[in-house]
Scaffold this motif. Sequence first.
Motif, mmCIF file in Angstrom:
data_model
loop_
_atom_site.group_PDB
_atom_site.id
_atom_site.type_symbol
_atom_site.label_atom_id
_atom_site.label_comp_id
_atom_site.label_asym_id
_atom_site.label_seq_id
_atom_site.Cartn_x
_atom_site.Cartn_y
_atom_site.Cartn_z
ATOM 1 N N GLY A 92 0.780 -1.232 0.000
ATOM 2 C CA GLY A 92 0.000 0.000 0.000
ATOM 3 C C GLY A 92 0.811 1.280 0.000
ATOM 4 O O GLY A 92 0.328 2.305 0.475
ATOM 5 N N LEU A 93 2.009 1.236 -0.525
ATOM 6 C CA LEU A 93 2.837 2.441 -0.620
ATOM 7 C C LEU A 93 2.979 2.864 -2.072
ATOM 8 O O LEU A 93 2.678 2.108 -2.988
ATOM 9 N N THR A 94 3.460 4.082 -2.244
ATOM 10 C CA THR A 94 3.791 4.567 -3.586
ATOM 11 C C THR A 94 5.289 4.873 -3.616
ATOM 12 O O THR A 94 5.938 4.967 -2.575
ATOM 13 N N GLU A 95 5.811 5.040 -4.801
ATOM 14 C CA GLU A 95 7.224 5.401 -4.963
ATOM 15 C C GLU A 95 7.520 6.715 -4.252
ATOM 16 O O GLU A 95 8.583 6.875 -3.649
ATOM 17 N N SER A 96 6.584 7.674 -4.276
ATOM 18 C CA SER A 96 6.818 8.962 -3.614
ATOM 19 C C SER A 96 6.838 8.805 -2.092
ATOM 20 O O SER A 96 7.569 9.511 -1.402
ATOM 21 N N ASP A 97 6.043 7.879 -1.538
ATOM 22 C CA ASP A 97 6.100 7.610 -0.099
ATOM 23 C C ASP A 97 7.507 7.177 0.309
ATOM 24 O O ASP A 97 8.046 7.642 1.314
ATOM 25 N N ILE A 98 8.077 6.312 -0.475
ATOM 26 C CA ILE A 98 9.414 5.798 -0.169
ATOM 27 C C ILE A 98 10.462 6.880 -0.360
ATOM 28 O O ILE A 98 11.375 7.034 0.463
ATOM 29 N N ALA A 99 10.331 7.659 -1.415
ATOM 30 C CA ALA A 99 11.305 8.723 -1.683
ATOM 31 C C ALA A 99 11.293 9.790 -0.594
ATOM 32 O O ALA A 99 12.329 10.394 -0.304
ATOM 33 N N ASN A 100 10.150 10.001 0.045
ATOM 34 C CA ASN A 100 10.014 11.049 1.057
ATOM 35 C C ASN A 100 10.274 10.588 2.491
ATOM 36 O O ASN A 100 10.244 11.402 3.400
ATOM 37 N N CYS A 101 10.536 9.302 2.685
ATOM 38 C CA CYS A 101 10.776 8.854 4.064
ATOM 39 C C CYS A 101 12.248 9.022 4.413
ATOM 40 O O CYS A 101 13.118 9.080 3.541
ATOM 41 N N GLU A 102 12.522 9.159 5.720
ATOM 42 C CA GLU A 102 13.899 9.355 6.148
ATOM 43 C C GLU A 102 14.627 8.026 6.199
ATOM 44 O O GLU A 102 14.020 6.969 6.296
ATOM 45 N N GLU A 103 15.969 8.111 6.139
ATOM 46 C CA GLU A 103 16.816 6.928 6.162
ATOM 47 C C GLU A 103 16.666 6.197 7.494
ATOM 48 O O GLU A 103 16.606 6.806 8.556
ATOM 49 N N VAL A 104 16.625 4.858 7.432
ATOM 50 C CA VAL A 104 16.570 4.032 8.620
ATOM 51 C C VAL A 104 17.693 3.011 8.526
ATOM 52 O O VAL A 104 17.874 2.378 7.496
ATOM 53 N N GLU A 105 18.465 2.880 9.603
ATOM 54 C CA GLU A 105 19.535 1.894 9.629
ATOM 55 C C GLU A 105 19.034 0.665 10.359
ATOM 56 O O GLU A 105 18.586 0.734 11.499
ATOM 57 N N ILE A 106 19.097 -0.470 9.691
ATOM 58 C CA ILE A 106 18.646 -1.724 10.275
ATOM 59 C C ILE A 106 19.869 -2.560 10.605
ATOM 60 O O ILE A 106 20.740 -2.753 9.775
ATOM 61 N N GLU A 107 19.928 -3.038 11.843
ATOM 62 C CA GLU A 107 21.065 -3.859 12.256
ATOM 63 C C GLU A 107 20.696 -5.304 12.258
ATOM 64 O O GLU A 107 19.646 -5.707 12.494
#
Length: 107
Positions: A92-107
């Motif tokens: 349920g996301l769009t490409e713009s949703d992903i482009a506008n989210c902040e970076e998340v570091e996953i360990e």
Amino acid sequence: MLTTISVLQSMIPVSRFNKGEAGKIFDELSRDKTKIVVKNNVPVAVILSPEEYTRLVELNEDNMLLAEAAIRISHANPSDYISEADFIKTIGLTESDIANCEEVEIE
């Protein structure tokens, strides 16, 4: 990467510890990252700086994950995969949703 010269330079005799030079040896680790302790000209131990130890542990973990991924891919059916675009639509996301989210570091 260790070269022959750097390996030879990282070798220290165990007798240096007996002479009270442990503090100096540990200080050298901040520069050299690795020390090979030799006794009677035979390597008996390796001392790593915390940074070098962490780097090697993370490298090992990355290689284990890569090997696991390779095994999974080799046993998978290509029809089991979906494209990134299809996955994004599925959740349920769009490409713009992903482009506008902040970076998340996953360990």
